[in-house]
Design a protein around this motif. Structure first.
Motif, mmCIF file in Angstrom:
data_model
loop_
_atom_site.group_PDB
_atom_site.id
_atom_site.type_symbol
_atom_site.label_atom_id
_atom_site.label_comp_id
_atom_site.label_asym_id
_atom_site.label_seq_id
_atom_site.Cartn_x
_atom_site.Cartn_y
_atom_site.Cartn_z
ATOM 1 N N THR A 1 5.716 74.943 12.939
ATOM 2 C CA THR A 1 5.497 73.828 12.023
ATOM 3 C C THR A 1 4.147 73.183 12.313
ATOM 4 O OG1 THR A 1 6.474 72.143 13.461
ATOM 5 C CG2 THR A 1 7.982 73.360 12.011
ATOM 6 N N ILE A 2 3.723 72.327 11.398
ATOM 7 C CA ILE A 2 2.486 71.575 11.606
ATOM 8 C C ILE A 2 2.607 70.704 12.840
ATOM 9 C CG2 ILE A 2 0.952 69.842 10.610
ATOM 10 C CD1 ILE A 2 1.783 70.776 7.854
ATOM 11 N N HIS A 3 3.772 70.072 12.999
ATOM 12 C CA HIS A 3 3.954 69.147 14.118
ATOM 13 C C HIS A 3 3.859 69.868 15.452
ATOM 14 C CE1 HIS A 3 4.774 65.089 15.251
ATOM 15 N NE2 HIS A 3 5.831 65.404 15.967
ATOM 16 N N ASP A 4 4.389 71.087 15.530
ATOM 17 C CA ASP A 4 4.236 71.874 16.757
ATOM 18 C C ASP A 4 2.766 72.097 17.072
ATOM 19 O OD1 ASP A 4 6.933 72.788 17.772
ATOM 20 O OD2 ASP A 4 7.128 73.355 15.688
ATOM 21 N N ALA A 5 1.993 72.436 16.045
ATOM 22 C CA ALA A 5 0.569 72.680 16.265
ATOM 23 C C ALA A 5 -0.150 71.407 16.689
ATOM 24 C CB ALA A 5 -0.057 73.248 14.990
ATOM 25 N N VAL A 6 0.198 70.268 16.071
ATOM 26 C CA VAL A 6 -0.448 68.998 16.423
ATOM 27 C C VAL A 6 -0.157 68.639 17.871
ATOM 28 C CG1 VAL A 6 -0.445 66.518 15.982
ATOM 29 C CG2 VAL A 6 -0.534 68.117 14.064
ATOM 30 N N LEU A 7 1.110 68.737 18.257
ATOM 31 C CA LEU A 7 1.460 68.397 19.642
ATOM 32 C C LEU A 7 0.783 69.339 20.631
ATOM 33 C CD1 LEU A 7 5.255 67.589 19.274
ATOM 34 C CD2 LEU A 7 3.367 65.993 19.452
ATOM 35 N N HIS A 8 0.716 70.602 20.271
ATOM 36 C CA HIS A 8 0.038 71.556 21.150
ATOM 37 C C HIS A 8 -1.429 71.169 21.329
ATOM 38 C CE1 HIS A 8 -1.139 75.424 22.878
ATOM 39 N NE2 HIS A 8 -2.157 75.421 22.013
ATOM 40 N N ILE A 9 -2.076 70.753 20.243
ATOM 41 C CA ILE A 9 -3.485 70.351 20.339
ATOM 42 C C ILE A 9 -3.638 69.114 21.205
ATOM 43 C CG2 ILE A 9 -5.434 69.461 18.996
ATOM 44 C CD1 ILE A 9 -4.418 71.230 16.667
ATOM 45 N N LEU A 10 -2.788 68.110 21.008
ATOM 46 C CA LEU A 10 -2.882 66.876 21.786
ATOM 47 C C LEU A 10 -2.681 67.133 23.266
ATOM 48 C CD1 LEU A 10 -0.925 64.383 19.485
ATOM 49 C CD2 LEU A 10 -3.398 64.573 19.766
ATOM 50 N N LEU A 11 -1.779 68.062 23.586
ATOM 51 C CA LEU A 11 -1.518 68.357 24.994
ATOM 52 C C LEU A 11 -2.577 69.264 25.600
ATOM 53 C CD1 LEU A 11 2.305 68.923 24.583
ATOM 54 C CD2 LEU A 11 1.238 67.052 25.834
ATOM 55 N N LYS A 12 -3.179 70.081 24.758
ATOM 56 C CA LYS A 12 -4.184 71.009 25.261
ATOM 57 C C LYS A 12 -5.485 70.307 25.598
ATOM 58 C CE LYS A 12 -6.740 75.158 23.881
ATOM 59 N NZ LYS A 12 -6.977 76.155 22.798
ATOM 60 N N LYS A 13 -5.867 69.372 24.748
ATOM 61 C CA LYS A 13 -7.134 68.689 24.985
ATOM 62 C C LYS A 13 -7.021 67.745 26.184
ATOM 63 C CE LYS A 13 -9.246 70.785 21.769
ATOM 64 N NZ LYS A 13 -10.310 71.739 22.119
ATOM 65 N N ASP A 14 -8.141 67.431 26.753
ATOM 66 C CA ASP A 14 -8.156 66.557 27.921
ATOM 67 C C ASP A 14 -8.008 65.113 27.457
ATOM 68 O OD1 ASP A 14 -10.537 65.883 30.623
ATOM 69 O OD2 ASP A 14 -8.396 65.469 30.407
ATOM 70 N N ILE A 15 -6.768 64.708 27.147
ATOM 71 C CA ILE A 15 -6.567 63.381 26.579
ATOM 72 C C ILE A 15 -6.851 62.276 27.595
ATOM 73 C CG2 ILE A 15 -4.927 64.128 24.827
ATOM 74 C CD1 ILE A 15 -2.695 63.441 26.654
ATOM 75 N N ALA A 16 -6.827 62.633 28.862
ATOM 76 C CA ALA A 16 -7.096 61.607 29.868
ATOM 77 C C ALA A 16 -8.532 61.110 29.795
ATOM 78 C CB ALA A 16 -6.810 62.162 31.262
ATOM 79 N N SER A 17 -9.432 61.968 29.285
ATOM 80 C CA SER A 17 -10.834 61.570 29.209
ATOM 81 C C SER A 17 -11.157 60.809 27.930
ATOM 82 C CB SER A 17 -11.728 62.812 29.293
ATOM 83 O OG SER A 17 -11.490 63.655 28.173
ATOM 84 N N SER A 18 -10.182 60.711 27.025
ATOM 85 C CA SER A 18 -10.443 60.011 25.771
ATOM 86 C C SER A 18 -10.419 58.504 25.988
ATOM 87 C CB SER A 18 -9.381 60.394 24.728
ATOM 88 O OG SER A 18 -9.547 59.614 23.569
ATOM 89 N N PRO A 19 -11.394 57.786 25.460
ATOM 90 C CA PRO A 19 -11.408 56.330 25.623
ATOM 91 C C PRO A 19 -10.292 55.645 24.850
ATOM 92 C CG PRO A 19 -13.134 57.043 24.118
ATOM 93 C CD PRO A 19 -12.558 58.284 24.710
ATOM 94 N N LYS A 20 -9.671 56.357 23.940
ATOM 95 C CA LYS A 20 -8.620 55.730 23.149
ATOM 96 C C LYS A 20 -7.237 55.948 23.754
ATOM 97 C CE LYS A 20 -11.118 56.059 18.788
ATOM 98 N NZ LYS A 20 -11.072 56.499 17.383
ATOM 99 N N LEU A 21 -7.166 56.707 24.838
ATOM 100 C CA LEU A 21 -5.879 56.994 25.452
ATOM 101 C C LEU A 21 -5.840 56.451 26.867
ATOM 102 C CD1 LEU A 21 -5.451 60.698 24.302
ATOM 103 C CD2 LEU A 21 -4.459 58.665 23.271
ATOM 104 N N LYS A 22 -4.711 55.911 27.261
ATOM 105 C CA LYS A 22 -4.537 55.361 28.587
ATOM 106 C C LYS A 22 -3.291 55.962 29.201
ATOM 107 C CE LYS A 22 -3.597 51.013 30.976
ATOM 108 N NZ LYS A 22 -3.328 49.582 30.793
ATOM 109 N N LEU A 23 -3.423 56.543 30.401
ATOM 110 C CA LEU A 23 -2.283 57.172 31.060
ATOM 111 C C LEU A 23 -1.762 56.254 32.148
ATOM 112 C CD1 LEU A 23 -3.527 60.861 31.453
ATOM 113 C CD2 LEU A 23 -2.152 59.860 29.634
#
Length: 803
Positions: free
Chosen positions: A751-773
């Protein structure tokens, strides 16, 4: 790679007033935890966990699935798919059960006649058969005028096809016999091959010879059309009726009704008008009628108008009060009897020189073989008659089969009508189908089965053998008026144009084009032109598919056109593109252009610009014009601009290859500023998701272009994902060698949602200024707090992943 996640949306309180989690803004992706889940039932192919629903909301928990991962975790049955030769062998296989099935299918009477409820149905069938038979007699006489043959031959067309259909037909309610549109088409072939006596020698000998020749032409054309129908039925081509849309049939029958009106003017006015079976023939006919209007027989004109008025008024009463009337008023019969009596006793023929039916042939003529010379000249006419006759009859039969809940076999209907026309043509009848008004009489007066059809045939038989002489003084203008009186339903189809324009403009255009083509080009050429135009509209609609950019709606797993909603979320750097159409050779370029427009750049242009930039950088490094520093590349001289043509040096193939920076001392950041004089288009996305849920097929030509396009994106470091592809899509791509080192099966997701989640998890979201872990205590999950994400929801991402 697998990431377990949970989708949850639980706002406010449920209907019972039970308190829930905070409002609709508190949606989240979260790993399942003990205590709030229930294991799914243990069964093959089922994995994961599901949270119990609360109120009218639901929670789904499962891994993020690519197609490959899903197939690994869920064993797929290996089914044997039948080949073409398997179907051929199955079709020609012989067994006792198959022989019995074929026999019952070929003779449907063996199925419904033994189950006939004699006591319940016989009276209704007799009453219906008598009413239908009387109408069939009059319509047979009237429609014979359209064929330009003596009226008595219309009775043969109303008799023999009914007997054949009784045995071979599958519809229980249609009344088989002459149909005005078919009669007019047969009449066109008759007039073309046997024109009127242009010499003006209207002697009885010449008239008799012309009538005999015309009867032979009509019989031969009918015979050949029956052969075509029979062959189509034997070879199981009954499905072709689906290519005649309701709009096309409606426009064609309306045009045919107009042709019938024009063709009957010469009988209503008693004028000598030649037949014009050619393009613009209707114009020439009207011109001939109006040029002779002063020679019109006033008695025939007055009779026609009076009969038309009476028939229309009474038919309107029948329609308006049909719930209160036990049976419709048989106005055609009453008018015919009254007109025949008046004409006989007042002696209209002697006093006013009106044209009358004259002596009808008594009994049956011996069957004849078709004229081979006529068959060779009427192949096109016969094909058109065969198709139109079946299409109209099947459309009417389908309405009644749905209303009374019984099956209908299109191929068997072709066989039944084919045999009916072969037998009818052999006995000098003309083409048969079903008249809408006559079938309406048979069904509305209580007809239950084709027993009513046999009763109607008996009425026709009585007229042929015994009482036909009573109709001799009947005016032909009365028959012409009765023929026009049965066209009200078809002429009223003009009202469909406005409705179709509001509902579907393509169908409206098909209706109008079909009508105009049939009017001005003739029924045969017009039908062919209408079918061609209809298929052209299908190609146009497929060639220009609906392509949209999608976005997440409602912060859930739902994706819709981003232009239609305000509450949307688009993942940063991700484009979701949908094509709602098959992709094939005719629309692949349109698909490519729309995709390029959606992402905002041409990947091939970007790739070539990057390779040109690398050529410049290598050249400048070699000359010492660039220096590598910790801050990047610094230009040490005033570099003069060189044209792209000088750098290309006719090496376009090299420019289309993937960028290779292995020989450079530094990694090139294409999003940063490059040395002076080097410019490359900026690319602001890193992933593209193609929604193929609406793509039913992809042909080989389109596959090659799609592969090339995807490679262009991959070569500029953009990840491509395809979501929602139907079953067997990957298998076909593998068979066609679609995949290689750049294009891999791992790009496919459920599904589209599977692909979106895969992309969000694949990218280095920790380095994004809009994301806080932040790390939760007592577990190993990380919660993502987004300031501009899925509506500030909490997203729990597991630290453990499966490979």
């Amino acid at each position: 790679m697998s990431h377990d996640y949970q989708v949850c949306a639980i706002p406010g309180e449920d209907q019972a007033g039970n308190k829930k989690l905070p409002g609709r803004h508190s949606r989240f992706f979260k790993r399942l935890k003990p205590g709030n889940t229930h294991k799914l039932p243990s069964s093959p192919g089922i994995s994961g966990e599901m949270v119990e629903p609360v109120g009218n909301h639901y929670v789904v928990a499962r891994p993020v699935y690519s197609e490959n991962l899903f197939n690994e975790e869920h064993e797929k049955l290996h089914r044997y798919h039948k080949t073409f030769w398997d179907h051929v062998k199955l079709y020609f296989r012989c067994s006792p059960q198959r022989v019995k099935k074929i026999a019952l299918g070929l003779f449907p009477i063996t199925s419904w006649l033994p189950a006939y409820r004699f006591r319940e149905w016989i009276l209704s069938d007799i009453v219906s058969g008598i009413n239908t038979g009387l109408v069939a007699v009059l319509q047979g006489l009237a429609f014979a005028l359209l064929v330009n043959v003596p009226p008595s031959y219309g009775l043969y067309a109303a008799f023999f096809p009914v007997l054949v259909y009784f045995i071979f037909g599958t519809s229980r309610h249609i009344s088989v016999g002459p149909f005005p549109v078919l009669s007019l088409m047969v009449g066109g072939a008759v007039v073309r091959l046997v024109p009127d006596d242009t010499a003006g020698n209207g002697t009885s000998t010449n008239t008799s010879t012309i009538d005999e020749e015309r009867v032979m032409v009509a019989a031969s054309v009918t015979f050949l059309s029956g052969v075509f129908q029979l062959l189509l039925g034997i070879f199981q081509f009954g499905f072709f009726v689906i290519y005649l849309s309701q709009s096309l049939i409606s426009g064609f029958t309306t045009a045919a009704a107009v042709h019938v009106v024009v063709s009957q003017l010469k009988f209503m006015l008693q004028l000598s008008v030649p037949g014009f079976n050619e393009p613009l023939g209707i114009v020439y006919t009207l011109e001939s009628v109006f040029s002779q209007i002063t020679k019109a027989n006033i008695a025939d004109l007055v009779t026609s108008l009076v009969v038309l008025l009476i028939v229309f008024v009474v038919k309107e009463m029948n329609d308006r009060y049909k719930a209160k009337l036990p049976t419709p008023i048989p106005i055609e019969l009453l008018v015919t009897v009254l007109a025949a009596l008046l004409s006989h006793f007042v002696k209209f023929e002697e006093k006013f020189n009106v044209a009358v039916v004259g002596k009808l042939e008594e009994g049956f003529q011996s069957p004849v073989a078709p004229d081979v010379g006529v068959l060779q000249k009427c192949i096109g006419d016969s094909i058109s008659i065969a198709i139109v006759g079946f299409a109209v009859a099947f459309s009417v039969a389908k309405v009644y089969s749905i209303k009374h809940d019984y099956p209908l076999d299109g191929n068997q209907e072709l066989i039944a009508f084919g045999l009916g026309n072969i037998v009818g043509g052999s006995f000098k009848g003309f083409a048969s189908s079903t008249a809408l008004s006559r079938s309406g009489v048979q069904e509305s007066t209580g007809g239950k089965t084709q027993i009513a059809g046999i009763i109607s045939a008996v009425i026709v038989l009585i007229v042929i053998l015994a009482i036909g002489f009573l109709l001799a003084p009947l005016q032909k203008s009365v028959l012409a008026s009765l023929a026009l009186g049965n066209l009200k339903g078809m002429l009223m189809q003009f009202k469909e144009v406005g409705m179709l324009w509001r509902k579907d403009k393509y169908d409206c255009v098909i209706w109008v084009v079909t009508f105009l083509a049939a009017i001005f080009l003739g029924l045969d050429i017009g039908l062919a032109a209408a079918v061609a135009f209809q298929l052209l509209t299908v190609v146009i609609r497929s060639q220009i598919p609906s392509c949209t950019v999608l976005a997440n709606v409602g912060r859930s797993n739902i994706y819709r056109n981003r232009k239609d909603y305000t509450d949307i979320y688009e993942p940063e750097g991700v484009k979701i593109f949908r094509c709602a159409s098959p992709i094939f050779f005719a629309n692949i370029e349109f698909f490519r252009e729309k995709l390029i427009t959606a992402v905002g750049f041409n990947p091939l242009r970007v790739l070539r610009k990057r390779n040109k930039a690398l050529m410049k950088i290598r050249k400048m490094l070699k000359k010492g014009e660039l220096q590598v520093t910790p801050k990047g590349l610094i230009c040490t001289t005033n570099h003069t601009h060189e044209s792209d043509d000088e750098l290309d040096n006719n090496r376009i193939e090299e420019l289309d290859q993937p960028t290779n920076v292995a020989d450079l001392p530094i990694q090139i950041n294409w999003g940063a500023d490059l040395p002076l004089g080097i410019t490359v288009p900026r690319v602001n996305i890193h992933s593209i998701i193609l929604d193929f849920s609406s793509v039913s097929f992809l042909d080989f030509s389109a596959m090659r272009v799609l592969q090339k396009t995807l490679k262009e994106f991959v070569r500029i470091n953009i990840d491509i994902y395809i979501a929602g592809a139907h079953e067997g899509f990957l298998d076909k791509l593998e068979r066609c060698a679609f995949f290689d080192e750049e294009i891999k099966p791992s790009m496919f997701f459920l599904t589209i949602h599977d692909a979106v989640l895969h992309i969000l998890l694949k990218k280095d979201i920790a380095s994004s200024p809009k994301l806080k872990l932040t790390k939760e205590t007592n577990n190993d999950d990380y919660i993502i707090i987004t300031s501009n994400g899925l509506r500030s929801r909490e997203c729990t991402i597991p630290t453990e992943t499966k490979f």
